[in-house]
Design an enzyme around this catalytic site. Structure first.
Site, PDB file in Angstrom:
ATOM      1  N   LYS A   1       6.513  -1.733   1.643  1.00 26.56           N
ATOM      2  CA  LYS A   1       5.355  -1.212   2.379  1.00 26.56           C
ATOM      3  C   LYS A   1       4.231  -2.243   2.347  1.00 26.56           C
ATOM      4  CE  LYS A   1       3.190   3.264   3.200  1.00 26.56           C
ATOM      5  NZ  LYS A   1       3.343   3.224   4.651  1.00 26.56           N
TER       6      LYS A   1
ATOM      7  N   TYR B   1       0.840  -1.191   0.000  1.00 26.83           N
ATOM      8  CA  TYR B   1       0.000   0.000   0.000  1.00 26.83           C
ATOM      9  C   TYR B   1       0.874   1.239   0.000  1.00 26.83           C
ATOM     10  CZ  TYR B   1       0.952   0.950   4.975  1.00 26.83           C
ATOM     11  OH  TYR B   1       1.561   1.254   6.169  1.00 26.83           O
TER      12      TYR B   1
ATOM     13  N   ARG C   1       7.524   4.794  -5.040  1.00 26.42           N
ATOM     14  CA  ARG C   1       7.706   3.757  -4.008  1.00 26.42           C
ATOM     15  C   ARG C   1       6.674   2.639  -4.181  1.00 26.42           C
ATOM     16  NH1 ARG C   1       7.439   5.585   2.143  1.00 26.42           N
ATOM     17  NH2 ARG C   1       5.239   5.810   1.596  1.00 26.42           N
TER      18      ARG C   1
ATOM     19  N   LEU D   1      11.348   1.449   6.404  1.00 25.48           N
ATOM     20  CA  LEU D   1      10.694   1.920   5.188  1.00 25.48           C
ATOM     21  C   LEU D   1      11.381   3.220   4.746  1.00 25.48           C
ATOM     22  CD1 LEU D   1       8.066   1.405   3.405  1.00 25.48           C
ATOM     23  CD2 LEU D   1       7.169   3.383   4.621  1.00 25.48           C
TER      24      LEU D   1
ATOM     25  N   GLU E   1      12.366   2.634  13.586  1.00 30.89           N
ATOM     26  CA  GLU E   1      11.482   3.718  13.124  1.00 30.89           C
ATOM     27  C   GLU E   1      10.204   3.681  13.944  1.00 30.89           C
ATOM     28  OE1 GLU E   1      10.237   2.971   9.029  1.00 30.89           O
ATOM     29  OE2 GLU E   1      10.303   0.813   9.399  1.00 30.89           O
TER      30      GLU E   1
ATOM     31  N   ARG F   1      -7.546 -20.298  -2.191  1.00 36.19           N
ATOM     32  CA  ARG F   1      -6.426 -20.149  -1.256  1.00 36.19           C
ATOM     33  C   ARG F   1      -5.326 -21.192  -1.478  1.00 36.19           C
ATOM     34  NH1 ARG F   1      -4.329 -21.685   3.624  1.00 36.19           N
ATOM     35  NH2 ARG F   1      -3.429 -20.001   4.889  1.00 36.19           N
TER      36      ARG F   1
HETATM   37  N1  PMP Z   1       7.881   4.031   8.519  1.00 38.98           N
HETATM   38  C1  PMP Z   1       6.761   3.286   8.567  1.00 38.98           C
HETATM   39  C2  PMP Z   1       6.818   1.919   9.174  1.00 38.98           C
HETATM   40  C3  PMP Z   1       5.545   3.810   8.074  1.00 38.98           C
HETATM   41  O1  PMP Z   1       4.422   3.064   8.128  1.00 38.98           O
HETATM   42  C4  PMP Z   1       5.521   5.120   7.553  1.00 38.98           C
HETATM   43  C5  PMP Z   1       4.236   5.712   7.057  1.00 38.98           C
HETATM   44  N2  PMP Z   1       3.920   5.249   5.789  1.00 38.98           N
HETATM   45  C6  PMP Z   1       6.720   5.840   7.504  1.00 38.98           C
HETATM   46  C7  PMP Z   1       7.878   5.267   7.996  1.00 38.98           C
HETATM   47  C8  PMP Z   1       6.770   7.214   6.921  1.00 38.98           C
HETATM   48  O2  PMP Z   1       6.722   7.147   5.530  1.00 38.98           O
HETATM   49  P1  PMP Z   1       6.151   8.370   4.654  1.00 38.98           P
HETATM   50  O3  PMP Z   1       6.934   9.570   5.056  1.00 38.98           O
HETATM   51  O4  PMP Z   1       6.417   7.931   3.270  1.00 38.98           O
HETATM   52  O5  PMP Z   1       4.702   8.484   4.996  1.00 38.98           O
END
Ligand code: PMP
Length: 290
Positions: A148, A33, A52, A206, A181, A100
């Protein structure tokens, strides 16, 4: 105005939208997503979000159902149809619907695409004025966090821990003691000598789109940006801390596990970075940011 969502090429009322139970997103979290912000009806840094999205699709072997231009058109139409001024566009692609079975379905099976908007105060966030509390929690995720993935159970549990603690975000911590993060954001600290520090890109995090823009804005201002690991103790002892995401932009982190960062208020450099980002967002014109 009734809420309109996007399912496999069609704009439909939310109440009428559905996905079959054999969708691989539902059964296996087999999909990815992305989320882009909307300010004044315009998508913010959308090209980077779509790049991305397409990269993540490639990484898991799904062909993007749309070109970048088509994605952008669908997003813009969704924003318009919902009269969205400030908020988010959510986009999800799964490997489609099939009986499935773990391995990929035949190539004739088309990916499922779902998009919807959510109204949200981002630029006008009240929390940004006071700053957010953060807790820390072990990072329980898989090893490809650069994808993601819609498999978000670890983040769901981390976020719920934050809610239980009465704070807005959870920073996840590797077994080696270093912060990876936020549950849905990138973690930053600012050292006492004014250096902006965030973890380098790797499979451990990410690659945040807001992270990239904030680093670029900071560098343009001649501020020192350092990509390196940091521990919870260093973050608690930092001059300032903040986290970034499309849904929060630059959010001051004023406590970490209950300990005030600096004087426990949003710091001057964090406020400056937030203002710079807001300027950039206000100047954005769908799809052609920076
Ligand atoms: N890390 C994670 C695990 C996230 O879910 C997000 C939000 N999408 C971010 C970092 C920040 O990414 P962005 O600045 O692209 O929203």
């Amino acid at each position: 105005m009734s809420r309109i969502v996007f399912v496999n090429g069609a704009f439909v009322p939310y109440e009428e939208a559905s996905v079959p139970i054999m969708d691989r997103g539902f059964l296996f979290a087999d999909g990815i997503y992305d989320v882009a912000a909307v300010i004044d009806g315009k998508l913010v840094d959308n090209e980077a979000h779509l790049a991305r999205l397409v990269r993540c699709l490639r990484d898991i072997g799904i062909e993007s159902p749309y070109t970048i231009e088509e994605w952008t058109r669908h997003e813009e139409e969704l924003v318009t149809r919902n009269g969205l001024s400030e908020g988010l566009v959510y986009m999800q692609v799964t490997r489609g619907v099939f009986e499935r079975d773990f391995a990929f379905p035949p190539e004739s099976v088309k990916p499922t695409v779902v998009m919807f908007t959510q109204a949200k105060s981002i630029a006008s966030s009240k929390l940004a004025k006071t700053g957010a509390g953060v807790i820390t929690t072990p990072d329980l995720r898989w090893k490809r966090r650069d994808i993601k993935s819609i498999a978000l159970l670890a983040q769901v549990l981390a976020k719920q821990e934050a809610v239980r603690a009465g704070v807005a975000e959870a920073w996840m911590v590797e077994e080696d003691g270093y912060v990876t993060e936020g549950a849905s954001s990138t973690a930053f600290i600012i050292t006492r000598d004014g250096r902006i520090v965030t973890r380098p890109l790797s499979n451990a995090i990410l690659p945040g789109i807001t992270r990239r823009a904030v680093m670029r804005l900071a560098e343009e201002q001649g501020l020192a940006v350092e990509e390196r690991l940091f521990t919870v103790a260093e973050a608690q002892d930092a001059a300032e801390a903040f986290f970034t995401s499309a849904s929060a932009f630059v959010m001051p982190a004023v406590t970490i596990d209950g300990k005030p960062v600096g004087d426990g208020k949003p710091g001057p450099l964090t406020k400056r970075l937030r203002a710079l980002y807001l300027d950039m967002a206000a100047a954005s014109n769908s799809g052609n940011m920076r």
